[in-house]
Design a protein around this motif. Sequence first.
Motif, PDB file in Angstrom:
ATOM      1  N   SER A   4      35.099 -18.822  -2.825  1.00 19.89           N
ATOM      2  CA  SER A   4      36.064 -20.254  -1.314  1.00 19.89           C
ATOM      3  C   SER A   4      35.855 -21.191  -0.449  1.00 19.89           C
ATOM      4  N   VAL A  11      27.213 -18.855  -9.703  1.00 19.33           N
ATOM      5  CA  VAL A  11      28.607 -17.223  -9.899  1.00 19.33           C
ATOM      6  C   VAL A  11      28.080 -17.047 -11.273  1.00 19.33           C
ATOM      7  N   HIS A  12      27.723 -16.102 -10.959  1.00 19.06           N
ATOM      8  CA  HIS A  12      27.564 -15.456 -12.585  1.00 19.06           C
ATOM      9  C   HIS A  12      28.161 -14.254 -12.731  1.00 19.06           C
ATOM     10  N   ALA A  13      28.451 -13.595 -14.109  1.00 17.05           N
ATOM     11  CA  ALA A  13      28.551 -12.125 -13.582  1.00 17.05           C
ATOM     12  C   ALA A  13      28.892 -10.968 -13.684  1.00 17.05           C
ATOM     13  N   PHE A  14      27.876 -11.303 -12.711  1.00 15.62           N
ATOM     14  CA  PHE A  14      26.612 -10.335 -11.672  1.00 15.62           C
ATOM     15  C   PHE A  14      27.009 -10.383 -10.790  1.00 15.62           C
ATOM     16  N   THR A  15      27.853 -11.553 -10.029  1.00 17.28           N
ATOM     17  CA  THR A  15      27.923 -11.640  -8.631  1.00 17.28           C
ATOM     18  C   THR A  15      29.475 -10.690  -8.200  1.00 17.28           C
ATOM     19  N   GLU A  16      29.144 -10.673  -7.395  1.00 24.39           N
ATOM     20  CA  GLU A  16      29.623  -9.082  -6.705  1.00 24.39           C
ATOM     21  C   GLU A  16      30.862 -10.341  -5.418  1.00 24.39           C
ATOM     22  N   ASN A  17      32.157  -9.845  -5.309  1.00 23.45           N
ATOM     23  CA  ASN A  17      32.763 -11.043  -4.920  1.00 23.45           C
ATOM     24  C   ASN A  17      32.733 -13.048  -5.042  1.00 23.45           C
ATOM     25  N   GLU A  57      35.101 -14.770  -6.000  1.00 24.31           N
ATOM     26  CA  GLU A  57      36.309 -15.538  -5.715  1.00 24.31           C
ATOM     27  C   GLU A  57      35.189 -16.030  -3.785  1.00 24.31           C
ATOM     28  N   GLN A  58      35.282 -14.666  -3.219  1.00 25.87           N
ATOM     29  CA  GLN A  58      35.198 -15.352  -1.657  1.00 25.87           C
ATOM     30  C   GLN A  58      33.718 -16.209  -1.445  1.00 25.87           C
ATOM     31  N   ILE A  59      32.880 -16.169  -2.748  1.00 25.10           N
ATOM     32  CA  ILE A  59      31.552 -16.949  -2.904  1.00 25.10           C
ATOM     33  C   ILE A  59      32.455 -18.510  -3.010  1.00 25.10           C
ATOM     34  N   TRP A 112      40.753 -18.477  -5.254  1.00 26.15           N
ATOM     35  CA  TRP A 112      38.810 -19.001  -5.613  1.00 26.15           C
ATOM     36  C   TRP A 112      38.610 -19.942  -4.781  1.00 26.15           C
TER      37      TRP A 112
END
Lengths: 361, 361
Positions: B270, B258-264, B266-268, B289
């Motif tokens: 979690s 997960v990086h700064a360009f990841t959408e959602n 927190e969902q990923i 998260w």
Amino acid sequence: MGLVAVTWMNCLGRCLPQKTRFLHTLKGRQSDQILMSPSLASLDLPDTWTPNSSCQSIPDIRKSFNEQTPTVIDGKLMATEIRSKIADQVRQMKKCLGKVPGLAVILVGQRRDSLTYVHNKIIACEEVGMKSVVTELPTDCADADVQNAVMRFNKDPSIHGILVQLPLPQHLDEEKILDALCLEKDVDGFHPLNMGNLSLRGREPLFIPCTPKACIELLIRSGVKIMGKKAVVIGRSNIVGLPTSLLLQRHHATVTIVHAFTENPEQITSEAEIVVSAAGVPSLVRGNWIKSGATVIDVGTSPVEDPSSEDGYRLVGDVCFEEVKKVASVITPVPGGVGPMTVTMLLVNTLDSAKRMLNFT
Amino acid sequence: MGLVAVTWMNCLGRCLPQKTRFLHTLKGRQSDQILMSPSLASLDLPDTWTPNSSCQSIPDIRKSFNEQTPTVIDGKLMATEIRSKIADQVRQMKKCLGKVPGLAVILVGQRRDSLTYVHNKIIACEEVGMKSVVTELPTDCADADVQNAVMRFNKDPSIHGILVQLPLPQHLDEEKILDALCLEKDVDGFHPLNMGNLSLRGREPLFIPCTPKACIELLIRSGVKIMGKKAVVIGRSNIVGLPTSLLLQRHHATVTIVHAFTENPEQITSEAEIVVSAAGVPSLVRGNWIKSGATVIDVGTSPVEDPSSEDGYRLVGDVCFEEVKKVASVITPVPGGVGPMTVTMLLVNTLDSAKRMLNFT
């Protein structure tokens, strides 16, 4: 400003200040550029995080996809377009320097799929006017025989790219053989130093492995946005799965690698917007593995017996095409998808190598 | 058969034939082994896929976690245990060869966090009886000054490990400086060749970067199974996020970065059973998260002003500890979690390097 910039900039443009965007765009586009893929260095964007200020509930990100007919990517057509540009540059090089790029292939044994692949590579070289040489060695040859062949091509100034057709017979030391390959001619990009530079932001490998490079080029040319998207790579081989995941990551996808030890691979895959399958298992990826509207790139090419075929076998992909085409929005066929583009990327890498070694721009 | 084998074998034992299991287990255990982490080569298991025979519905994998109090990993205590074993081996080496492992640190400028880190490393060396040398250079020094320092230590036979404290001032060429470092002394493991060998199955880097190695050792010593588990690494820096994801992958986790360009994000995050956060953003990872019962490793160490502290600042992690401890089953604190173990891994790498260079077993 070309298509590439639009493709990889638009999706999360909010993250980039205007000046940065422009700079990266310029870097990625040059008039003589054959591929649409930008350089890796131009992809290295700063990771700016915004801490959450409140604990919001997690929204459901699934959306239904209404269109019925997916775009079937014509890898053959794309490959033809790119090869025509390569042929132009090879002609120019011949005109200016009296030299053409040269590819050397080392083939050990008589695996029929390897024979087909090598044959395709040689034909492709001929078509664009490149020189090609094949050294064939018997299945029971020694490590030293393969290494000697590598060394000979390392020294040959008319050879700009060398590839050892994999897989090698079990008794050979693949690591030692690949390490003997001169880094500047490693057009397959399998040397660990190349792989390290592929994975590290701020670094650029001399060569990007052909199949991963083909996957990205297919995505970009099909207008599929990569940045910020959830991507799943199925399979983690050193030559496809791993470098594909590293490359997608350099393109700012959120990448998950699914492998044989993954629990619930179908559930994880069904959350991805981009799926690249490189497990080499026929019919592994079923319709229920794919999210509606996803893009599916099938790298699998398993030979299966087929008496009706000329060669007695045919190549099948990892993906149940008939099932998956009902849910995907973009899909590659097997054959005619990634395959022709992979060979084309080998030509691109060999051309790039020759340009670098002959200082030809 | 030691704890390590149990830890990384049990979860998906069904995938391994008995003989393979045993072989891999033996490879991972040697009597003088300081760490519980097995060698990477011993982790390279064949990927055997079973194609689906039917399209089943996807089960809900979320389970509720009932325990209230998480295990807070005591990184300091674990580090003490390991360092005591290192000290034993250093004493043995001194007794047999009259030599001790030597670490050289190059520090450019006066960043207060860098000063703290370097100080901790030097103290740690002293405690286990290793030699340490620090070369301090002014912030405005030239590339050549740093490279010369590197070259000097490259040649010094009493030095077995060299590290350049990062980050360097902006005007310096980090890539060129790190490339100058003799591969056999690159105890930070940041050389691209090391990174390539870390990523490629079947290969073994000379050194595994210290923080990723610390995370794995913390997980193994805490009894957390890695194989087959969903792991999320937050952040993709070249020195922590990227190599941690590669290492978790070598341990057969299903890894998402997960990086700064990841959408959602927190969902990923979690959905993960193991979360390693290395974004360097205070309070990025909130309670929502984290999946119930997950393991959370906090690599973040951001300095924040704190007039009440002796140094005028304190280090805080990426994770909202108070929120996350209510849902996680295992969690590391900051400070006292990953930090002391990272320094310990530097000692392990330096000891290993000295043993290799002095041919001491």
